[in-house]
Design an enzyme around this catalytic site. Structure first.
Site, mmCIF file in Angstrom:
data_model
loop_
_atom_site.group_PDB
_atom_site.id
_atom_site.type_symbol
_atom_site.label_atom_id
_atom_site.label_comp_id
_atom_site.label_asym_id
_atom_site.label_seq_id
_atom_site.Cartn_x
_atom_site.Cartn_y
_atom_site.Cartn_z
ATOM 1 N N TYR A 101 0.830 -1.268 0.009
ATOM 2 C CA TYR A 101 0.126 -0.036 0.092
ATOM 3 C C TYR A 101 0.923 1.193 0.091
ATOM 4 O O TYR A 101 1.853 1.364 0.656
ATOM 5 C CB TYR A 101 -0.662 0.085 1.326
ATOM 6 C CG TYR A 101 -1.836 1.400 1.467
ATOM 7 C CD1 TYR A 101 -3.124 1.434 0.903
ATOM 8 C CD2 TYR A 101 -1.084 2.388 2.224
ATOM 9 C CE1 TYR A 101 -3.856 2.378 1.162
ATOM 10 C CE2 TYR A 101 -2.088 3.579 2.340
ATOM 11 C CZ TYR A 101 -3.301 3.681 1.809
ATOM 12 O OH TYR A 101 -3.905 4.475 1.936
ATOM 13 N N GLU A 188 -3.278 7.639 -4.072
ATOM 14 C CA GLU A 188 -3.233 6.298 -3.165
ATOM 15 C C GLU A 188 -3.026 5.136 -4.332
ATOM 16 O O GLU A 188 -3.814 5.155 -5.373
ATOM 17 C CB GLU A 188 -4.594 6.261 -2.488
ATOM 18 C CG GLU A 188 -4.481 5.092 -1.551
ATOM 19 C CD GLU A 188 -5.838 4.559 -0.972
ATOM 20 O OE1 GLU A 188 -6.062 4.852 0.486
ATOM 21 O OE2 GLU A 188 -6.840 4.340 -1.585
#
Lengths: 370, 290
Positions: A101, A188
């Site tokens: 992530y 993101e």
């Protein structure tokens, strides 16, 4: 402004990040064509502005063009988290070793950008234990330097001089450049797929600062507001539809919220939130009134405490709407502040006596709405 | 006494020839603020309202001592204007301009910290040390001197509450608007610390709103304060997930809720009022006890 995944990936690609081979399509037939081009297994992803698409069934896999067409058809017919699907992204299915992530957003308390990284990416990032989440605030005057990215990678537990380590350092640097260049509030990548030594952005979530859109002319525009909310925005007003029957207009977000709180306290139900902002002139006020009336309220309260807003501008607008268009429901006005006397004189001519205090005006409008 | 600005503060207006700059320069002068210079590129050497206009802040400080500046230039030029004032050594920069990109705001705040200067705003109504100096845009007639320090995120809500205080003849030491944006210079804690030190301030009114963490942060410091704090938090009736005007005023993922803020402040000993117009009564009671 939120961006669709495929738009974000185009930006990633431009800045040298690896993304899966693929294309956006609008029809099941095109999905089949792209699947054929790619060759082998593909993933078909609904392009909607919300997370959790996978869990909602908005992402499907296919082994060949026929399957791709059928899967695309199926997704076009569904709603994903309340959104209708108009665009799909058809991409190669990746060989996934690990899912990381990586995101950059603004740490509001620190007033700085913050990089968030984890070796436990994927569907349930919100559930990952704090121990596996690395956060690094960036000093905007220092900017992103190689040593900072390297240290993040070290803390992720990846060997720095390995091909993967080097690729991650490069990825973090590129993502920060994107964050700054496109005036993002959020960039993101989840998951950031590790496939051998390759680091691939398998998804993108980007939010652009609306205030910076004027200088981001090259970015595509995405509209997610309702028609009414967009109309308001274009007029410099902030408008939110609510469920009640008292139309509300005030100037400034705080006093507008205070007005809603007070209406609720006295047992009334606001029909909308309308912050006419500071310095709203006559034209803006006319449009604001039209918006309020479009909600068919039983009564309207206008609560103006003029600082940069001038009471006479508001009064002139209200008087002109009353004379030329007519207002079919009772209007209660509270008007104080800059040019207050001039404003009140104008209102008196159209038979409106303005209140001094907000609580008195609100008590009155709640009574009228019953 | 008062905080940050007073009757000796020399004020520069950046963007003095624009519509807002001009209007509010007149208003500030009529309040008694010592506006002594303005900037407007290309208009150096002229005067506006009797005030000398210069091309740049550097040109101003060759001639004048400037203690504070106020920025009225459009959003696209506001970062440059703010940095220009900070670089020239202006110690208090008030940024009224709204809709400044958040990346610009982070840059301004970071530079201000490095040069040890105060930035108020962006998207603020400004600051008023009642009866002494006003920098910004609030309507003049509602600010009278007295013992109440006020710090707020929202402009018009502040006028509402200060107007109610003044109507009851309760004056204010200094009224500070932090600004409605997500990234702003001065915080509640910065201002509360100054009120705690200020001799003139006897009680403090904090005007907050839903969204963000500013009130929660403030509550940590308030625990250490000796002076009483009264707070109103706007947005009790706002639905979740809807953005209510201020970029700051949005509730997400259960953070920054009305209940959370009230709980944190109450635990810190703050008296919460439910509606804006209840403030004067509570302040009166507190002042009588002192």
């Amino acid at each position: 402004m939120k961006m669709f995944e495929y738009m974000g990936k185009e930006i990633f690609s431009k800045f040298g990040l690896k993304v899966p081979k693929g294309r956006m399509v609008n029809t099941p037939e095109d999905a089949a064509l792209i699947a054929k081009d790619i060759g082998g297994a593909v993933v078909i992803k609904s392009q909607v502005l919300s997370g959790k698409r996978g869990k909602a069934g908005g992402i499907k896999f296919a082994d060949n063009p026929e399957q791709a067409k059928a899967a695309a058809q199926e997704i076009f017919e569904m709603t994903v988290q309340g959104h209708t699907v108009e665009i799909l992204l058809v991409e190669e299915k990746l060989k996934i070793d690990k899912e990381f992530y990586l995101a950059i957003t603004i740490d509001l308390a620190a007033k700085r950008p913050v990089i968030i990284a984890s070796i436990k990416g994927g569907m349930d990032i919100e559930e990952v234990a704090e121990d596996y989440i690395i956060k690094e605030q960036i000093d905007v005057e220092l900017g992103m330097q190689s040593f900072i990215a390297s240290d993040i990678v070290r803390r992720m537990g990846v060997t720095l001089n390995s091909p993967l380590g080097k690729e991650l350092v490069r990825t973090i640097g590129a993502l920060y450049r994107i964050f700054v260049e496109i005036d993002a509030e959020l960039v993101e990548i989840n998951p950031l797929v590790i496939s051998g030594d390759k680091v691939i952005a398998a998804d993108s979530k980007i939010t652009i600062d609306d205030a910076a859109l004027y200088r981001q002319r090259e970015l595509p525009r995405v509209e997610e507001r309702t028609v009414v909310e967009k109309t308001a925005h274009d007029l410099g007003l902030s408008f939110v539809e609510l469920d009640g029957d008292i139309g509300v207009m005030a100037n400034g977000a705080g006093i507008t919220m205070g007005t809603l709180d007070t209406i609720t306290y006295y047992g009334g139900k606001p029909a909308n939130f309308l912050d006419a902002g500071g310095g709203t002139g006559e034209e803006g006020t006319v449009k604001a009134l039209e918006l309020i009336l479009s909600r068919n309220p039983k009564a309207i309260v206008i609560n103006i405490f003029g600082g940069i807003t001038r009471c006479d501008d508001v009064a002139r607008a209200l008087a002109s709407v009353k004379r030329n268009i007519g207002i079919p429901v009772p209007v209660v006005v509270r008007l104080v502040g800059t040019n207050q006397e001039a404003g009140r004189a104008i209102l008196r001519e159209v038979g409106i006596e303005a209140y001094d205090f907000m609580q008195d005006a609100i008590k009155k409008v709640v009574e009228l709405s019953k | 006494m008062a905080i940050i600005i007073d009757e000796t503060t020399n004020v520069l207006v950046q963007g003095i020839s624009g519509k807002q700059g001009l209007f509010h320069t007149k208003q500030m002068l009529s309040y008694g603020s010592k506006v002594i210079a303005g900037t407007s590129p290309g208009k150096g050497g002229t005067t506006i309202e009797g005030i000398p206009v210069y091309d740049s802040v550097r040109a101003v400080i060759e001639k004048h001592r400037i203690d504070a500046s106020v920025v009225f230039v459009p959003a696209s030029m506001a970062k440059d204007a703010a940095l220009e004032a900070l670089e020239a050594g202006v110690k208090v920069v008030v940024i009224v301009t709204e809709h400044i990109p958040v990346h610009d705001e982070m840059a301004i705040v970071a530079y201000a910290k490095r040069v040890n200067s105060i930035v108020i705003g962006p998207n603020t109504f400004g600051i008023v040390s009642s009866g002494k100096c006003k920098i910004g845009i609030p309507p003049n007639q509602f600010f009278i001197p007295g013992p109440v320090g006020v710090v707020a995120r929202s402009g018009t809500l502040t006028y509402e509450i200060v107007g109610n205080l003044t109507a009851q003849n309760i004056g204010q030491s200094t009224v500070v608007g932090m600004g409605g944006d997500r990234v702003v210079g001065l915080t509640f804690v910065d201002v509360l610390k100054k009120f705690e030190q200020d001799m003139e301030t006897k009680v403090v009114v904090l005007i907050g709103e839903i969204g963000g963490f500013a009130e929660e942060e403030a509550s940590q410091y308030i625990k250490e304060m000796t002076k009483p704090v009264v707070a109103y938090i706007a947005g009790k009736s706002a639905p979740q997930g809807k953005q209510m005007g201020h970029a700051g005023a949005i509730i997400e993922r259960g953070k920054g809720t009305y209940e959370g803020k009230v709980k944190a402040l109450t635990e810190a000993g703050v008296k919460i009022v439910e509606l804006p117009f209840e403030v004067p009564r509570i302040i009166k009671e507190l002042l009588l006890k002192l």
